[in-house]
Design a protein around this motif. Sequence first.
Motif, mmCIF file in Angstrom:
data_model
loop_
_atom_site.group_PDB
_atom_site.id
_atom_site.type_symbol
_atom_site.label_atom_id
_atom_site.label_comp_id
_atom_site.label_asym_id
_atom_site.label_seq_id
_atom_site.Cartn_x
_atom_site.Cartn_y
_atom_site.Cartn_z
ATOM 1 N N ALA A 142 20.087 33.303 -20.569
ATOM 2 C CA ALA A 142 20.818 32.778 -21.707
ATOM 3 C C ALA A 142 21.012 31.276 -21.448
ATOM 4 O O ALA A 142 21.182 30.795 -20.290
ATOM 5 N N ARG A 143 20.678 30.394 -22.449
ATOM 6 C CA ARG A 143 20.966 28.926 -22.275
ATOM 7 C C ARG A 143 21.712 28.449 -23.545
ATOM 8 O O ARG A 143 21.965 29.098 -24.298
ATOM 9 N N TYR A 144 22.466 27.587 -23.169
ATOM 10 C CA TYR A 144 23.316 26.703 -23.952
ATOM 11 C C TYR A 144 23.227 25.474 -24.182
ATOM 12 O O TYR A 144 22.925 24.607 -23.342
ATOM 13 N N GLY A 145 23.207 24.981 -25.568
ATOM 14 C CA GLY A 145 23.219 23.621 -25.814
ATOM 15 C C GLY A 145 24.023 23.257 -27.006
ATOM 16 O O GLY A 145 24.663 23.824 -27.727
ATOM 17 N N VAL A 146 24.283 21.887 -27.104
ATOM 18 C CA VAL A 146 25.179 21.283 -28.334
ATOM 19 C C VAL A 146 24.291 20.323 -28.866
ATOM 20 O O VAL A 146 23.629 19.237 -28.518
ATOM 21 N N HIS A 147 24.144 20.176 -30.380
ATOM 22 C CA HIS A 147 23.516 19.318 -31.000
ATOM 23 C C HIS A 147 24.281 18.737 -32.135
ATOM 24 O O HIS A 147 25.254 19.204 -32.765
ATOM 25 N N PHE A 148 24.072 17.517 -32.509
ATOM 26 C CA PHE A 148 25.054 16.671 -33.459
ATOM 27 C C PHE A 148 24.092 16.317 -34.610
ATOM 28 O O PHE A 148 23.235 15.591 -34.610
ATOM 29 N N LEU A 149 24.695 16.450 -35.721
ATOM 30 C CA LEU A 149 23.905 15.876 -36.962
ATOM 31 C C LEU A 149 25.183 14.945 -37.697
ATOM 32 O O LEU A 149 26.233 15.254 -37.921
ATOM 33 N N LEU A 150 24.486 13.703 -37.588
ATOM 34 C CA LEU A 150 25.095 12.507 -38.216
ATOM 35 C C LEU A 150 24.521 12.163 -39.542
ATOM 36 O O LEU A 150 23.257 11.739 -39.425
ATOM 37 N N ILE A 151 25.195 11.925 -40.768
ATOM 38 C CA ILE A 151 24.774 11.412 -41.574
ATOM 39 C C ILE A 151 25.652 10.414 -42.524
ATOM 40 O O ILE A 151 26.734 10.198 -42.288
ATOM 41 N N ASP A 152 24.829 9.453 -43.233
ATOM 42 C CA ASP A 152 25.691 8.395 -43.834
ATOM 43 C C ASP A 152 25.645 8.745 -45.301
ATOM 44 O O ASP A 152 24.987 9.543 -45.668
ATOM 45 N N ASP A 153 26.292 7.945 -46.324
ATOM 46 C CA ASP A 153 26.481 7.992 -47.609
ATOM 47 C C ASP A 153 25.103 7.891 -48.608
ATOM 48 O O ASP A 153 24.993 8.249 -49.466
#
Length: 388
Positions: free
Chosen positions: A231-242
Amino acid sequence: MTLSSTALLTWYDRNRRALPWRALPGHPADPYHVWISEIMLQQTTVTAVIPYYQRFLERFPTLEALAAAPVDDVLVLWAGLGYYSRARNLHRCAGIVAENGGFPRDVESLRALPGIGPYTAAAIAAIAFGIPVIPVDGNVERVTARVFAIEAPLPGSRKLLATQAATLNREKAAQARPSDFAQALFDLGAGICTPRSPACVLCPWQGGCAAQKSGIQALLPRRAPKGDRPARYGVHFLLIDDAGRLLMRKRPPSGLLGGTVELPGTEWLCALWNREDAFIHAPFSDRPAGKTGRIRWEAAGEIKHVFTHFSLSVAVYAARLPVMPNPDDRDGFLVRADELQKNALSSLMRKCVETGLDFIGAAGRDGDPPSKKSGTMRNVKLTEGEGA
């Protein structure tokens, strides 16, 4: 044992599958079409490949068109098929073959091309150029294991199965129609000699099948037990503007999912990320607060994805800003949400983006802060390989 080539070819003439890359009876196969289809069919089902193949040929109708295209255009059309090294090698191979004036017509020269291994070389040679060789894919392995009652388990028996498969076309009928004979074996495995519940009563080789005589056909080919995937683990970030702009980045051109577009995030490690360490990798985390304001990250959900050699859990965090800061080379680049389809997103990253956007959208619709919304677990069933 009676394995009549004539009987198999007669069955094939009556029952052959109509596939978009397959030449009509009596017509020569197009090497370009055979090559594209065989590369796409590696680790992927016919049903899944057909729409990809059709879109690919619409965009790249000829070898020359593919060779002249940017590799990013190829990756966009490949997105979702997995094993992205296939697309990169496809593009490299197209350039070489176009420069040489066409495909070589012998197995060894075909094998020397990028992305073409023993099976694909044999398939192109047999189907497109009429060379009497047997391409051994999973269907042909299964047929061979059964007609010869080979009980040694895969993958260790692969060499033995290939040796035995090479004897299937010794009769004159097979030698006279090598293209049809190879495709007849594919269709026999796909339609009659299926992994479960083979339709032996309809099989043209029923009388000569050793496994059927012994009543073990449904048990073959045997497979060695598989070990558990790490098993592997990660974190991803969704950033959106108006304005609906997302921050994305591109993965390195080689390696796992090479050249595809993804959300910014962490590496994929064998241990769970703690929040403090993961958020060092969040977009603009190294910028002064006055440049971006306070980015309010909220847990949007988790994605489970299976690769060939490991399983992956990705925690997705999402946030919205009124106006996105201008990214630099470290941050990535901006993409409008309604233009994401123009980018080469893997199926994994599509799910990550969907999870983040659904979360942001749900909060916006109901007027609640994101913290009042719970993200949903998304299980990705498509298995993608580790393309190098």
